[in-house]
Design an enzyme around this catalytic site. Sequence first.
Site, PDB file in Angstrom:
ATOM      1  N   ARG A  69       0.846  -1.196   0.000  1.00 59.07           N
ATOM      2  CA  ARG A  69       0.000   0.000   0.000  1.00 59.07           C
ATOM      3  C   ARG A  69       0.881   1.247   0.000  1.00 59.07           C
ATOM      4  NH1 ARG A  69       1.958   1.840   3.944  1.00 59.07           N
ATOM      5  NH2 ARG A  69       0.725   3.712   3.720  1.00 59.07           N
ATOM      6  N   GLY A  70       0.212   2.418  -0.070  1.00 58.95           N
ATOM      7  CA  GLY A  70       0.961   3.664  -0.178  1.00 58.95           C
ATOM      8  C   GLY A  70       1.165   3.969  -1.653  1.00 58.95           C
ATOM      9  N   ALA A  71       0.867   5.214  -2.046  1.00 56.68           N
ATOM     10  CA  ALA A  71       0.790   5.534  -3.481  1.00 56.68           C
ATOM     11  C   ALA A  71       2.047   5.163  -4.289  1.00 56.68           C
ATOM     12  CB  ALA A  71       0.444   7.017  -3.637  1.00 56.68           C
TER      13      ALA A  71
ATOM     14  N   ARG B 240      -7.375  -0.632  -6.878  1.00 56.79           N
ATOM     15  CA  ARG B 240      -7.673   0.499  -5.982  1.00 56.79           C
ATOM     16  C   ARG B 240      -7.717   1.770  -6.831  1.00 56.79           C
ATOM     17  NH1 ARG B 240      -4.385   1.082  -0.602  1.00 56.79           N
ATOM     18  NH2 ARG B 240      -6.309   2.151   0.015  1.00 56.79           N
TER      19      ARG B 240
ATOM     20  N   ASP C 180      -1.964  10.810  -2.260  1.00 50.59           N
ATOM     21  CA  ASP C 180      -2.338   9.747  -3.197  1.00 50.59           C
ATOM     22  C   ASP C 180      -2.642  10.284  -4.583  1.00 50.59           C
ATOM     23  OD1 ASP C 180      -2.928   8.473  -0.424  1.00 50.59           O
ATOM     24  OD2 ASP C 180      -2.762   6.853  -1.898  1.00 50.59           O
TER      25      ASP C 180
ATOM     26  N   ASN D 184      -5.389  12.372   0.310  1.00 51.14           N
ATOM     27  CA  ASN D 184      -4.513  11.529   1.131  1.00 51.14           C
ATOM     28  C   ASN D 184      -5.416  10.782   2.113  1.00 51.14           C
ATOM     29  OD1 ASN D 184      -1.813  10.646   1.826  1.00 51.14           O
ATOM     30  ND2 ASN D 184      -2.060  11.757   3.742  1.00 51.14           N
ATOM     31  N   LYS D 185      -4.820   9.969   2.937  1.00 53.23           N
ATOM     32  CA  LYS D 185      -5.557   9.137   3.885  1.00 53.23           C
ATOM     33  C   LYS D 185      -6.631   9.934   4.631  1.00 53.23           C
ATOM     34  CE  LYS D 185      -5.376   5.636   4.370  1.00 53.23           C
ATOM     35  NZ  LYS D 185      -6.363   4.774   3.678  1.00 53.23           N
TER      36      LYS D 185
END
Length: 348
Positions: free
Chosen positions: A46-48, A89, A237, A247-248
């Site tokens: 995970r994580g862009a 995603r 992201d 973002n998150k």
Amino acid sequence: MPVKTICWANNSIKIIDQRKLPGELKYIYCRDLKTIWDAIKTLAVRGAPALGVAAAFGVLLGVSKSKERNTSKFIKEIESVCDYIGTSRPTAVNLFNALNDIRKLVRENKDKSVIELKKLIRKCAFQIYEHDRKVCREMGKFGAKFIDNKKNYMTVCNAGSLATVDFGTALGVFYTAQKNKREFKVYSCETRPLLQGARLTAWELKKSKIDVTLICDNMAASLMRKIKISGIFTGADRIASNGDTANKIGTYNLAVLAKHHKIPFYVVAPFSTFDLNIDNGKQIPIEERKSDEITQIKGINIAPKGIKVYNPAFDVTDHNLITAIITERGVISPVNKQNIKKIFSCYA
Ligand code: MRU
């Protein structure tokens, strides 16, 4: 030192299974397309920026074993592999930018043989991987200038080595400042519902001997009133042409609080996180995830059965709440369409 999150190993994609952290540092070897798709969907990786690399290696994995000999049929296979990975995603644009790089490469080389195309895809995937390693270190250098001795900083989610190949965006700034012998404290917001701040950021900063303190998300405001926070550093992201940033979930809360408390709010993100095809944050697709991520913790119900749930994985922070965007090519401030256009026209 930070860890290596993703790499290509013996015809498979080797990733840290982030669902198991911090309890267990376990690696998974993805040897087929479905396994890497599931790993992306379930946040094992995970994580862009890491998703961009996972997508590129995913295409390599998906097409390298193809038995097809006819170029145009092989190109159709590549297209369908890209389409499939694109369904994993929706928000992190790095994933789509990596797929588009490969699509473009294939379009430009449609007269080559299958073997040559396979080699080109391999080269492109490795370039995306190496590029991430390089740009994270560049962003770290630009960002570390904003870290002062004996000051307190805050972050949310995980924008560290676990969200990239091995160094991080926002946390890369802290690693660089640490290397420059700065002493500082970091407050990590736990980041409900999936706790990337508690499980991942706290884990990797502690492992790297950075002075990190974990807080619940709803403690940020009172902490900002109690002590001086000198800056908030987050990843991204997807950043629209005007600087609006996804973002998150919870990042927007922090940006609003930062404005109230007069705290600089920094987004640290490479060019591959920009989506210059969209004008503003309203056009960013926001992933909504399953309700049990909120209603359950480790399989135990913490809410009434059947309760209605709203679970967006990301939010959008307006560009005018962001003090600066730190990229691999320099710092964009004030954050607006003109300044973003300017930095891209110089370097892209
Ligand atoms: O749902 P996740 O864990 O993939 O969300 C990740 C984030 O929001 C990160 O902050 C973002 O991708 C930047 S990572 C350098």
